[in-house]
Design a protein around this motif. Structure first.
Motif, PDB file in Angstrom:
ATOM      1  N   ILE A 290       2.356  13.596 -12.816  1.00  0.00           N
ATOM      2  CA  ILE A 290       2.048  12.493 -13.488  1.00  0.00           C
ATOM      3  C   ILE A 290       1.942  11.248 -13.192  1.00  0.00           C
ATOM      4  N   ILE A 291       2.724  10.892 -12.066  1.00  0.00           N
ATOM      5  CA  ILE A 291       2.706   9.712 -11.567  1.00  0.00           C
ATOM      6  C   ILE A 291       1.656   9.261 -10.741  1.00  0.00           C
ATOM      7  N   LEU A 292       0.905  10.246 -10.157  1.00  0.00           N
ATOM      8  CA  LEU A 292      -0.371  10.205  -9.510  1.00  0.00           C
ATOM      9  C   LEU A 292      -1.378   9.906 -10.454  1.00  0.00           C
ATOM     10  N   LEU A 293      -1.649  10.626 -11.357  1.00  0.00           N
ATOM     11  CA  LEU A 293      -2.377  10.367 -12.667  1.00  0.00           C
ATOM     12  C   LEU A 293      -2.374   8.953 -13.210  1.00  0.00           C
ATOM     13  N   THR A 294      -1.069   8.561 -13.375  1.00  0.00           N
ATOM     14  CA  THR A 294      -0.736   7.128 -13.661  1.00  0.00           C
ATOM     15  C   THR A 294      -1.295   5.964 -12.844  1.00  0.00           C
ATOM     16  N   TRP A 295      -1.064   6.191 -11.470  1.00  0.00           N
ATOM     17  CA  TRP A 295      -1.458   5.286 -10.605  1.00  0.00           C
ATOM     18  C   TRP A 295      -2.885   5.337 -10.652  1.00  0.00           C
ATOM     19  N   ARG A 296      -3.657   6.384 -10.616  1.00  0.00           N
ATOM     20  CA  ARG A 296      -4.996   6.324 -10.498  1.00  0.00           C
ATOM     21  C   ARG A 296      -5.846   5.896 -11.685  1.00  0.00           C
ATOM     22  N   LEU A 297      -5.140   5.943 -12.771  1.00  0.00           N
ATOM     23  CA  LEU A 297      -5.655   5.378 -13.986  1.00  0.00           C
ATOM     24  C   LEU A 297      -5.381   4.024 -14.182  1.00  0.00           C
ATOM     25  N   LEU A 298      -4.171   3.669 -14.101  1.00  0.00           N
ATOM     26  CA  LEU A 298      -3.864   2.162 -14.373  1.00  0.00           C
ATOM     27  C   LEU A 298      -4.277   1.209 -13.164  1.00  0.00           C
ATOM     28  N   ALA A 299      -3.944   1.478 -11.971  1.00  0.00           N
ATOM     29  CA  ALA A 299      -4.232   0.486 -10.922  1.00  0.00           C
ATOM     30  C   ALA A 299      -5.418   1.322  -9.925  1.00  0.00           C
ATOM     31  N   ARG A 300      -6.418   1.494 -10.416  1.00  0.00           N
ATOM     32  CA  ARG A 300      -7.600   2.074  -9.734  1.00  0.00           C
ATOM     33  C   ARG A 300      -7.407   2.177  -8.077  1.00  0.00           C
ATOM     34  N   PHE A 301      -7.545   1.087  -7.500  1.00  0.00           N
ATOM     35  CA  PHE A 301      -7.740   1.060  -6.189  1.00  0.00           C
ATOM     36  C   PHE A 301      -6.376   1.258  -5.454  1.00  0.00           C
ATOM     37  N   SER A 302      -5.357   1.808  -6.095  1.00  0.00           N
ATOM     38  CA  SER A 302      -4.174   1.899  -5.259  1.00  0.00           C
ATOM     39  C   SER A 302      -3.977   3.257  -4.526  1.00  0.00           C
ATOM     40  N   LEU A 303      -4.823   4.236  -4.882  1.00  0.00           N
ATOM     41  CA  LEU A 303      -4.894   5.366  -4.385  1.00  0.00           C
ATOM     42  C   LEU A 303      -6.403   5.908  -4.312  1.00  0.00           C
ATOM     43  N   ARG A 304      -6.704   6.225  -3.013  1.00  0.00           N
ATOM     44  CA  ARG A 304      -8.220   6.579  -2.848  1.00  0.00           C
ATOM     45  C   ARG A 304      -8.174   8.153  -3.661  1.00  0.00           C
ATOM     46  N   PRO A 305      -9.429   8.226  -3.494  1.00  0.00           N
ATOM     47  CA  PRO A 305      -9.613   9.774  -3.964  1.00  0.00           C
ATOM     48  C   PRO A 305      -9.254  10.833  -3.243  1.00  0.00           C
ATOM     49  N   TRP A 306      -9.057  10.771  -2.030  1.00  0.00           N
ATOM     50  CA  TRP A 306      -8.751  11.676  -0.972  1.00  0.00           C
ATOM     51  C   TRP A 306      -7.307  11.869  -0.884  1.00  0.00           C
ATOM     52  N   ALA A 307      -6.472  10.810  -1.561  1.00  0.00           N
ATOM     53  CA  ALA A 307      -4.885  10.950  -1.575  1.00  0.00           C
ATOM     54  C   ALA A 307      -4.377  12.098  -2.290  1.00  0.00           C
ATOM     55  N   GLY A 308      -5.191  12.845  -3.174  1.00  0.00           N
ATOM     56  CA  GLY A 308      -4.628  13.864  -3.791  1.00  0.00           C
ATOM     57  C   GLY A 308      -4.231  14.958  -2.882  1.00  0.00           C
TER      58      GLY A 308
ATOM     59  N   ARG B  41       0.895  -1.094   0.070  1.00  0.00           N
ATOM     60  CA  ARG B  41      -0.019   0.057  -0.057  1.00  0.00           C
ATOM     61  C   ARG B  41       0.822   1.191  -0.078  1.00  0.00           C
ATOM     62  N   VAL B  42       2.048   1.255   0.586  1.00  0.00           N
ATOM     63  CA  VAL B  42       2.863   2.397   0.622  1.00  0.00           C
ATOM     64  C   VAL B  42       3.621   2.557  -0.726  1.00  0.00           C
ATOM     65  N   VAL B  43       3.751   1.739  -1.495  1.00  0.00           N
ATOM     66  CA  VAL B  43       4.463   1.787  -2.718  1.00  0.00           C
ATOM     67  C   VAL B  43       3.971   2.959  -3.669  1.00  0.00           C
ATOM     68  N   PRO B  44       2.580   2.982  -3.894  1.00  0.00           N
ATOM     69  CA  PRO B  44       2.159   4.099  -4.751  1.00  0.00           C
ATOM     70  C   PRO B  44       2.293   5.481  -4.256  1.00  0.00           C
ATOM     71  N   TRP B  45       2.264   5.611  -2.790  1.00  0.00           N
ATOM     72  CA  TRP B  45       2.498   6.976  -2.185  1.00  0.00           C
ATOM     73  C   TRP B  45       3.892   7.113  -2.224  1.00  0.00           C
ATOM     74  N   ALA B  46       4.727   6.384  -2.158  1.00  0.00           N
ATOM     75  CA  ALA B  46       6.198   6.530  -2.326  1.00  0.00           C
ATOM     76  C   ALA B  46       6.626   7.077  -3.562  1.00  0.00           C
ATOM     77  N   THR B  47       6.092   6.576  -4.632  1.00  0.00           N
ATOM     78  CA  THR B  47       6.460   6.876  -5.731  1.00  0.00           C
ATOM     79  C   THR B  47       6.017   8.075  -6.383  1.00  0.00           C
ATOM     80  N   VAL B  48       4.937   8.620  -5.864  1.00  0.00           N
ATOM     81  CA  VAL B  48       4.355  10.007  -6.027  1.00  0.00           C
ATOM     82  C   VAL B  48       5.149  10.906  -5.526  1.00  0.00           C
ATOM     83  N   MET B  49       5.587  10.678  -4.233  1.00  0.00           N
ATOM     84  CA  MET B  49       6.491  11.428  -3.348  1.00  0.00           C
ATOM     85  C   MET B  49       7.708  11.586  -3.896  1.00  0.00           C
ATOM     86  N   ALA B  50       8.422  10.399  -4.874  1.00  0.00           N
ATOM     87  CA  ALA B  50       9.389  10.509  -5.212  1.00  0.00           C
ATOM     88  C   ALA B  50       9.700  11.360  -6.754  1.00  0.00           C
TER      89      ALA B  50
END
Length: 176
Positions: A55-73, A24-33
């Protein structure tokens, strides 16, 4: 064999999956990186560095739908604001609006392919960079041609980011 037994078969028995907390931390860490790319010292005559965190936030949200919740923005946008030097709250608001907008688009579309994801990401990038320019700079600033070049580079960078995120998603052992 029953249906439930077939669905629990591990086709890669020797590949160790990531623990759920780390996965669960991997998407958050990659957006922060991606947001941290802005602190890399780059000497350039034009500031054309694309917003990698967005760009990475959009990519995670579009490719892996449930990896980031809508409030993660909001929290990821706050991190990007602090790191990039944008006015505090600008990326928080814009990234949250984009995440909600993607949710609204997903409710309307039944099926989506990569071209539609790229179009959605392009619209989100154009929206965030344009409104971010209006928030951060005075209207008299002559940065529109540089902004157009930054938008074009960011949109063209989306497929590369999609490949990177898909590779990271596959390595983390997620089936989303």
């Amino acid at each position: 064999m029953r249906q439930s037994d077939e669905s629990q078969i591990d086709f890669r028995p020797f590949a160790p999956p990531l623990p759920p907390g780390r996965a669960r931390v991997v998407p958050w860490a990659t957006v922060m990186a991606g947001s941290l790319v802005t602190i890399v010292p780059v000497v350039a005559s034009l500031p054309l560095l694309p917003p990698m965190g967005l760009i990475i936030l959009l990519t995670w949200r579009l490719l892996a739908r449930f990896s980031l919740r809508p409030w993660a923005g909001a929290p990821l946008g706050l991190f990007d604001d602090v790191v990039s030097g944008q006015p505090i709250g600008a990326s928080m608001l814009l990234w949250s609006v984009v995440m909600i907008g993607i949710d609204l688009v997903e409710q309307r579309l039944i099926f989506r392919d990569f071209w539609q994801d790229w179009l959605i990401a392009a619209a989100a990038i154009i929206f965030c960079l344009t409104v971010g320019r209006l928030v951060a700079l005075p209207l008299g600033a002559h940065v529109d041609s540089v902004l157009l070049a930054q938008i074009a580079m960011s949109i063209l960078l989306f497929p590369l980011a999609a490949r990177l995120v898909a590779w990271i998603d596959r390595k983390r052992g997620s089936a989303t």
